[in-house]
Design a protein around this motif. Structure first.
Motif, mmCIF file in Angstrom:
data_model
loop_
_atom_site.group_PDB
_atom_site.id
_atom_site.type_symbol
_atom_site.label_atom_id
_atom_site.label_comp_id
_atom_site.label_asym_id
_atom_site.label_seq_id
_atom_site.Cartn_x
_atom_site.Cartn_y
_atom_site.Cartn_z
ATOM 1 N N GLN A 249 24.540 36.768 -24.618
ATOM 2 C CA GLN A 249 25.146 37.998 -25.112
ATOM 3 C C GLN A 249 26.451 38.296 -24.382
ATOM 4 O O GLN A 249 27.447 38.674 -25.003
ATOM 5 N N ILE A 250 26.416 38.103 -23.045
ATOM 6 C CA ILE A 250 27.647 38.316 -22.277
ATOM 7 C C ILE A 250 28.726 37.333 -22.712
ATOM 8 O O ILE A 250 29.902 37.686 -22.835
ATOM 9 N N SER A 251 28.283 36.068 -22.964
ATOM 10 C CA SER A 251 29.238 35.041 -23.400
ATOM 11 C C SER A 251 29.853 35.402 -24.747
ATOM 12 O O SER A 251 31.056 35.217 -24.962
ATOM 13 N N GLU A 252 28.987 35.927 -25.643
ATOM 14 C CA GLU A 252 29.510 36.327 -26.956
ATOM 15 C C GLU A 252 30.513 37.470 -26.807
ATOM 16 O O GLU A 252 31.556 37.483 -27.470
ATOM 17 N N MET A 253 30.165 38.413 -25.935
ATOM 18 C CA MET A 253 31.093 39.526 -25.708
ATOM 19 C C MET A 253 32.398 39.017 -25.095
ATOM 20 O O MET A 253 33.494 39.434 -25.502
ATOM 21 N N ASN A 254 32.249 38.098 -24.120
ATOM 22 C CA ASN A 254 33.452 37.523 -23.507
ATOM 23 C C ASN A 254 34.269 36.745 -24.521
ATOM 24 O O ASN A 254 35.507 36.803 -24.526
ATOM 25 N N HIS A 255 33.524 36.008 -25.379
ATOM 26 C CA HIS A 255 34.222 35.221 -26.393
ATOM 27 C C HIS A 255 34.986 36.128 -27.360
ATOM 28 O O HIS A 255 36.131 35.831 -27.733
ATOM 29 N N ALA A 256 34.299 37.221 -27.765
ATOM 30 C CA ALA A 256 34.969 38.147 -28.676
ATOM 31 C C ALA A 256 36.198 38.760 -28.007
ATOM 32 O O ALA A 256 37.275 38.867 -28.625
ATOM 33 N N LEU A 257 36.017 39.123 -26.721
ATOM 34 C CA LEU A 257 37.152 39.692 -25.991
ATOM 35 C C LEU A 257 38.256 38.660 -25.809
ATOM 36 O O LEU A 257 39.446 38.961 -25.991
ATOM 37 N N GLU A 258 37.833 37.428 -25.467
ATOM 38 C CA GLU A 258 38.829 36.366 -25.291
ATOM 39 C C GLU A 258 39.554 36.065 -26.600
ATOM 40 O O GLU A 258 40.749 35.766 -26.600
ATOM 41 N N ARG A 260 40.157 38.166 -28.990
ATOM 42 C CA ARG A 260 41.154 39.214 -29.214
ATOM 43 C C ARG A 260 42.358 39.014 -28.302
ATOM 44 O O ARG A 260 43.508 39.110 -28.747
ATOM 45 N N VAL A 261 42.045 38.742 -27.017
ATOM 46 C CA VAL A 261 43.154 38.511 -26.084
ATOM 47 C C VAL A 261 43.946 37.275 -26.485
ATOM 48 O O VAL A 261 45.186 37.261 -26.436
ATOM 49 N N GLU A 262 43.196 36.234 -26.922
ATOM 50 C CA GLU A 262 43.861 34.989 -27.330
ATOM 51 C C GLU A 262 44.749 35.224 -28.546
ATOM 52 O O GLU A 262 45.854 34.674 -28.642
ATOM 53 N N GLY A 263 44.229 36.054 -29.481
ATOM 54 C CA GLY A 263 45.043 36.354 -30.663
ATOM 55 C C GLY A 263 46.340 37.051 -30.292
ATOM 56 O O GLY A 263 47.418 36.696 -30.774
#
Length: 529
Positions: A249-258, A260-263
């Protein structure tokens, strides 16, 4: 208890036999009945395994023998006959044998008790079976695991301790183990289960060993109840799964955040890249414009300098030709001036061709177009190129061509011609009259080489390092017409063909230039690359 009672009866019997021997000796002194009774009593005392009784019985028997001997002689002297001495020694020997036997027996019984204690009080369950799979012994730990008493299981098949679904297969495993007995762990990579008396199943670890007594092979099964370990493993596994789920779950949240940041970063990078690209394009355009401007300026400067001399020669030679009449004695002078005009025009043509070639190379217009040509075809082409260059040769100069090898060469003939003309024209220019210029074409295992060797003025070591630079001219070539672009253009053509250009030269002795083209399978053989 029964064994203890039995030992007491044996010990009582020994004392009774000794007393009976003493009594009979008193009534029949000549019969030696005491000695016989003593030996029997000593032997009987061996069975209870009590050394003190054996010593006591032996001592009493010997004392009685001496007593009766003294009695026979009215207690005045001790007169032991050979027979009596033999009887005494027999009793002593019996005592020693029995004592030795009792000592060994005591040691053996002690070892057996220790082994029995080790077996019974071990913290690992142990089950001993015979070749038929019948249970012979069962320690206390195993009794605690399974809930059976030793008497309940003795003589029963070991499969009774397994869940019903495994019993049939286990018979085959057991028989197979007896065929090739060897210590091993059971159920490697699998979970093993045992069955209690109440039908409850529990997880176990089992390892096997064996021993042989007589012709019979016995198996010892070491059993460990791993219920607690399995529960702990289940807890650890559940905690691990929970941790993995939390991590996921943390990874998914990090991935989603990453994401957005990556975009956002990508948008910024694209903007910066576009700006950088525009900047680079502008810089390249400015640099190219600067180079072209510099090239044009140098061309104008060089053209004004290099064209002035040939144009002056053309004008003066044309004027002198006008002054000559068509008389035979003036033919040689007229031909000399015509030759000067031809050389001057050819020199200017070469200068213009160098600048045109460099311009095309700078603009990226020149592209290699390789084709498969045989070495013999290239030699024939070379002869045609030499015929076209004969007017450029000086008086007495000869162009000698030789070839070595055979086979096909993958090459762009047009670019090879430009390289050839540049190298040969330089050899002609920088060699004196009456000198030979050697041209060699070679194909060795797919490696094609073109070499042009002369015995001209050569190149100093200081100038050699700059020889392929644009507009560079050697210091000893200042009086010879040229642009300083020829060898730079040759190197650019060699790079387009993925070949190499090299040379050796010595001042005052001449130079040899070599163009080498690797085969198509070579690392640098992709001519379109």
């Amino acid at each position: 208890m029964q064994i203890l009672i039995h030992k007491k009866f044996q010990l009582t019997g020994a004392y009774i036999v000794l007393a009976l021997g003493i009594a009979l000796q008193a009534f029949f002194p000549q019969k030696g009945l005491l000695a016989m009774g003593a030996m029997i009593a000593v032997l009987l005392s061996a069975f209870p395994s009590r050394m003190k009784h054996t010593v006591a019985i032996g001592s009493i028997a010997i004392a009685a023998l001496f007593f009766f001997n003294l009695k026979q002689h009215d207690f005045e002297r001790l007169n032991i006959s050979g027979m009596e001495l033999f009887l005494v020694l027999g009793v002593l020997l019996s005592i020693l044998i029995v004592l030795a036997n009792q000592k060994e027996k005591i040691t053996t019984e002690k070892s057996l008790r220790e082994l029995e204690s080790l077996f019974q009080y071990s913290t690992i369950g142990m089950v001993i079976t015979n070749q038929k799979g019948q249970i012979l012994d069962f320690n206390q730990c195993a009794q605690g695991y399974f809930g059976y008493t030793k008497d309940e299981l003795r003589g029963k098949n070991v499969e009774l301790l397994l869940p019903g679904r495994f019993r049939e297969k286990h018979v085959g495993y057991r028989e197979k183990f007896h065929e090739h007995p060897a210590p091993r762990t059971m159920g490697a990579g699998r979970d093993l289960h045992a069955r209690k008396k109440n039908g409850e199943e529990f997880p176990v670890e089992v390892s096997l060993s064996h021993y042989t007594s007589g012709k019979e092979t016995y198996v010892i099964a070491y059993v460990i109840d791993i219920t607690v370990r399995k529960k702990n493993e289940a807890i650890v596994l559940a905690q691990k799964q929970a941790l993995e789920e939390t991590t996921r779950q943390i990874s998914e949240m990090n991935h989603a955040l990453e994401s957005r940041v990556e975009g956002r970063t990508r948008m910024l990078q694209e903007t910066l890249a576009a700006l950088e690209e525009s900047k680079m394009e502008l810089s390249e355009a400015l640099e190219k414009e600067k180079e072209l401007s510099d090239l044009k300026s140098r061309f104008v400067t060089m053209a004004s300098h290099e064209f002035r001399t040939p144009l002056s020669a053309i004008l003066s030679s044309a004027y002198l030709l006008e002054q000559y009449n068509l008389q035979p004695e003036q033919e040689e002078k007229r031909w000399k001036h015509i030759q000067r005009i031809r050389e001057s025009v050819s020199g200017m043509k070469g200068i213009l061709e160098d600048f045109l070639s460099l311009g095309k190379l700078e603009e990226g217009v020149v592209k290699p177009n390789p084709e498969l040509r045989s070495l013999s075809d290239l030699v024939a082409e070379t002869m045609h190129w030499i015929e076209d260059m004969q007017p450029l040769t000086k008086k007495g100069q000869t162009l000698h061509v030789e070839s070595e090898g055979a086979g096909d060469v993958w090459v762009d003939t047009a670019l090879l011609k430009n390289i050839f003309i540049n190298l040969v024209s330089n050899a002609i220019k920088f060699s004196g009259e009456n000198q030979e210029i050697n041209i060699r074409l070679k194909n060795d295992a797919g490696y094609f080489s073109l070499s042009v060797a002369d015995k001209g003025m050569g190149i100093s070591e200081e100038d050699q390092v700059h020889l392929f630079e644009r507009f560079f001219r050697a210091r000893n070539a200042g009086n010879i017409q040229g642009t300083g672009l020829g060898l730079h253009i040759v190197q650019r053509y060699a790079d387009l063909l993925n070949g190499n250009i090299g040379f050796t030269s010595k001042l005052g002795e001449g130079s040899e230039f070599r163009f080498i083209l690797p085969p198509p399978s070579h690392e640098h053989s992709n001519l379109n690359g």
